[in-house]
Design a protein around this motif. Structure first.
Motif, PDB file in Angstrom:
ATOM      1  N   ASP A  37       7.303  -0.886   2.700  1.00 44.18           N
ATOM      2  CA  ASP A  37       7.105  -2.333   2.757  1.00 44.18           C
ATOM      3  C   ASP A  37       6.313  -2.772   3.982  1.00 44.18           C
ATOM      4  OD1 ASP A  37       8.414  -2.689   0.374  1.00 44.18           O
ATOM      5  OD2 ASP A  37      10.333  -3.262   1.282  1.00 44.18           O
ATOM      6  N   ARG A  58       7.806  -4.271  -2.201  1.00 44.68           N
ATOM      7  CA  ARG A  58       6.439  -4.780  -2.256  1.00 44.68           C
ATOM      8  C   ARG A  58       5.611  -3.955  -3.227  1.00 44.68           C
ATOM      9  NH1 ARG A  58       3.012  -4.732   1.454  1.00 44.68           N
ATOM     10  NH2 ARG A  58       2.089  -6.689   0.770  1.00 44.68           N
ATOM     11  N   THR A  60       1.384  -4.305  -4.439  1.00 46.65           N
ATOM     12  CA  THR A  60       0.127  -5.040  -4.585  1.00 46.65           C
ATOM     13  C   THR A  60      -0.650  -4.563  -5.803  1.00 46.65           C
ATOM     14  OG1 THR A  60      -0.983  -3.508  -3.063  1.00 46.65           O
ATOM     15  CG2 THR A  60      -0.052  -5.518  -2.113  1.00 46.65           C
TER      16      THR A  60
END
Length: 215
Positions: A37, A58, A60
């Motif tokens: 993260d 997280r 992306t």
């Protein structure tokens, strides 16, 4: 270690991923949430086991395999878009180029058009890895593989393809890519021993850091 493809043009598919980058494999027992993260860019794969827990929160980029039975199963799931890792992803990666219609029958194996339609309501970018990237992957695996695969060519895994896509064109000054949860095991059609050897070479050259898996 030579990472660029064998032509003057470099493959730099993700130039925005210029900061700390973590690529998170699906090996069981991963426990590295804080380190993962902390990266500015976090790449995950398919069902992303451990997401939301010991593998961090997280994401992306989420790579979704767009050929074979796994995607066919997802397309039949009315709640696929509601999965936390899908909802949280900023962008998606489809590792295989779209097959021409004549190569996608009598049994359909490529679901690229269907997954693009599926993801469209989310309004997020979808990157499809090009054939140039696949060629580059095969060139790198061929010298170290003992199983050439169909048609005498190595059959790279999605994890290898996506990792190579991020490494190509990434200058060393951006720092090594952190690779977590890569167990180099799974479907027997992939050259796992060769992929492990290539990761070790990339690590020795300073392009990535391969964090050990924990069971």
């Amino acid at each position: 270690m030579d990472l660029p493809v064998d032509s003057p043009r470099r493959l730099d598919l993700f130039p925005a991923a210029s900061g700390p980058l973590a690529i998170v494999g699906n090996a069981p027992g991963l426990d590295a949430a804080a380190a993962i993260d902390a990266a500015s860019c976090v790449v995950r794969f398919n069902n992303a086991p451990g997401f939301g827990g010991r593998a961090g929160v997280r994401v992306t980029h989420l790579a979704l395999v767009n050929r074979g039975g796994q995607m066919r199963e997802w397309l039949r799931d009315p709640r696929f878009l509601d999965r936390p890792v899908v909802r949280c992803a900023d962008a998606f990666i489809l590792p295989f180029p779209m097959l021409p219609a004549e190569q996608n029958r009598p049994e359909q194996v490529c679901w690229t058009r269907e997954v693009l339609d599926l993801l469209a309501p989310l309004g997020k970018p979808v990157h499809i890895l090009p054939e140039d990237l696949h060629r580059a992957a095969r060139l790198r695996l061929a010298p170290v593989t003992t199983d050439p695969g169909p048609a005498g060519r190595p059959n790279p895994s999605t994890g290898f393809l996506v990792t190579l896509a991020f490494l190509l064109g990434r200058p060393l000054r951006r720092g090594p890519v952190a690779a977590h949860g890569f167990g180099f095991d799974g479907w027997p059609g992939h050259p796992w021993t060769a992929e492990r050897a290539w990761f070790r070479q990339a690590e020795a050259a300073g392009h990535l850091r391969l964090h050990p898996c924990h069971s």
